[in-house]
Design a protein around this motif. Structure first.
Motif, mmCIF file in Angstrom:
data_model
loop_
_atom_site.group_PDB
_atom_site.id
_atom_site.type_symbol
_atom_site.label_atom_id
_atom_site.label_comp_id
_atom_site.label_asym_id
_atom_site.label_seq_id
_atom_site.Cartn_x
_atom_site.Cartn_y
_atom_site.Cartn_z
ATOM 1 N N LEU A 1 -28.917 84.628 61.960
ATOM 2 C CA LEU A 1 -28.939 84.389 63.399
ATOM 3 C C LEU A 1 -30.121 83.509 63.779
ATOM 4 N N SER A 2 -29.875 82.501 64.612
ATOM 5 C CA SER A 2 -30.920 81.557 65.006
ATOM 6 C C SER A 2 -30.782 81.174 66.484
ATOM 7 N N PRO A 3 -31.919 81.145 67.210
ATOM 8 C CA PRO A 3 -33.268 81.478 66.772
ATOM 9 C C PRO A 3 -33.467 82.996 66.687
ATOM 10 N N SER A 4 -34.067 83.447 65.605
ATOM 11 C CA SER A 4 -34.229 84.886 65.380
ATOM 12 C C SER A 4 -35.191 85.527 66.366
ATOM 13 N N CYS A 5 -36.048 84.701 66.990
ATOM 14 C CA CYS A 5 -36.975 85.243 67.991
ATOM 15 C C CYS A 5 -36.249 85.688 69.257
ATOM 16 N N SER A 6 -34.980 85.326 69.382
ATOM 17 C CA SER A 6 -34.172 85.728 70.529
ATOM 18 C C SER A 6 -33.222 86.877 70.190
ATOM 19 N N VAL A 7 -33.539 87.586 69.101
ATOM 20 C CA VAL A 7 -32.767 88.742 68.655
ATOM 21 C C VAL A 7 -33.720 89.915 68.485
#
Length: 299
Positions: free
Chosen positions: A114-120
Motif C-alpha cells: 500500500l502506498s503511501p504507507s504513511c496514509s495507512v
C-alpha cells in the motif's frame, strides 16, 4: 495516559511525533466481550476444515459495528488528517494462555504493497480483558515510523525474533542491528474495548502471553482514499466515510446492522474473493495464487 479528549490537532501531533497513540476508549468491556464471543463462535466453525480470521467485518455484525464506530472513526480521521477513509482489511489476533507465540518487531507496511504507507494505520482493539504486559500487549518504538527497515524471513535469529514461535504470517522480523538504532519501546496496556492506533510505518511487537487468560485483539487497517495498491492484483476495501471512490479498490458491501442469513452468505463470498486477492499480492503470487494461508484459524 488514556486519550479521552476530542482535540483533533493534539491527537494528530502526537501521532506524527511518535507514530502511535493510545489507549483510546472505544466501546465498553461488555461490547468487546460480545464481539469476542461472536469471533470465537465463527472461528470454531468447521467448514471445509478451515475458517478465516481475516475480513470478519464482512460477516460478523459485532465486528462490522466496531469497524464503523463513530468514536474510532473520528480518531482515525484526526491522525490521518483526512475525511475520506476506507478499511483495507481486518484480522483477529489470538495468543492462547501460557503460550510461546509472539509477534517479532516489524512494520505493517513491509509486504502490504500500500502506498503511501504513511496514509495507512492499524487500529488495534482489545476484545479480551485485560490486555496487559502479562498477556503480551503491543509495544511501540517511538519515532520509528520515520524510516523503512529491512525485514527478514530467514533463520538468522540473531535477536531471537525468527523461528516457529513468531506468529507473523511471513515469519518476518527486523534484525538486531536495526533495532539498536531505535528508541526504547513503549508498552500500552488495554482494557477490553480500548484501542491503540499506529502508523503502518511504526515498528511494533508483542511478547508471549504468560497469563492464564487468552489475549485476543481486533486489528482494523484504515487508509485514506488516496492510497493505492502497488502490486498487480486489484484488491477490495470497505468505504467508511467521505468521498466514495472506486479508483484504486473495488468496494465491499457493508453488512447490515441486523443481517439476514443471505446477507451473511453474500459477505462470505466477498470475504473469500477479497482474501484471495490480498494473498496473491502479499505473497507475490500474481494471478495464479490461491487462497490458503489467510484462511487458517489463529491458534
Amino acid at each position: 495516559m488514556t486519550i479521552t479528549g476530542t482535540d483533533d490537532d493534539h491527537i494528530h501531533k502526537l501521532f506524527q511525533r511518535d507514530g502511535f497513540i493510545g489507549p483510546i476508549d472505544i466501546i465498553s468491556k461488555e461490547e468487546a466481550h460480545d464481539a469476542l464471543i461472536e469471533v470465537q463462535n465463527e472461528l470454531s466453525r468447521q467448514e471445509s476444515g478451515t475458517t478465516s480470521r481475516f475480513k470478519l467485518h464482512l460477516i460478523l455484525p459485532t465486528i462490522s459495528k466496531i469497524a464503523h464506530n463513530p468514536k474510532l472513526i473520528e480518531a482515525v480521521k484526526a491522525v490521518l488528517n483526512s475525511n475520506d477513509i476506507m478499511l483495507w482489511s481486518s484480522d483477529v489476533n489470538t495468543k492462547q494462555p501460557n503460550s510461546s507465540g509472539f509477534y517479532a518487531p516489524h512494520q505493517d507496511c513491509a509486504y502490504a504493497g500500500l502506498s503511501p504507507s504513511c496514509s495507512v494505520l492499524t487500529a488495534w482493539i482489545a476484545l479480551s480483558h485485560p490486555v496487559g504486559e502479562a498477556e503480551g500487549c503491543l509495544q511501540f518504538y517511538p519515532g520509528s515510523h520515520t524510516a523503512k527497515y529491512p525485514h527478514y524471513t530467514d533463520e538468522r535469529n540473531d535477536n531471537n525474533n525468527a523461528g516457529d514461535n513468531n506468529l507473523l504470517v511471513m515469519g518476518q522480523y527486523i534484525d538486531k542491528n536495526s533495532m539498536t538504532t531505535m528508541n526504547k519501546p513503549v508498552s500500552i496496556e488495554l482494557n477490553g474495548g480500548q484501542a491503540t492506533l499506529h502508523s503502518f510505518d511504526c515498528v511494533h511487537a508483542s511478547s508471549r502471553n504468560t497469563s492464564n487468560r487468552p489475549r485476543v485483539g481486533l486489528a482494523l487497517r484504515y487508509m485514506t482514499n488516496t492510497v493505492r495498491q502497488t502490486k498487480p492484483i486489484r484488491e477490495m476495501a470497505t468505504w467508511i466515510c467521505g468521498s466514495r471512490s472506486e479508483e484504486y479498490f473495488d468496494l465491499e458491501p457493508r453488512l447490515p446492522e441486523d443481517p439476514s442469513r443471505d446477507d451473511i452468505e453474500r459477505g462470505r463470498v466477498v470475504q473469500k474473493d477479497g482474501l484471495a486477492r490480498e494473498e496473491c499480492n502479499y505473497f507475490d503470487r500474481g494471478s495464479s495464487g490461491t487462497a490458503g494461508v489467510f484462511e487458517e484459524v489463529s491458534r
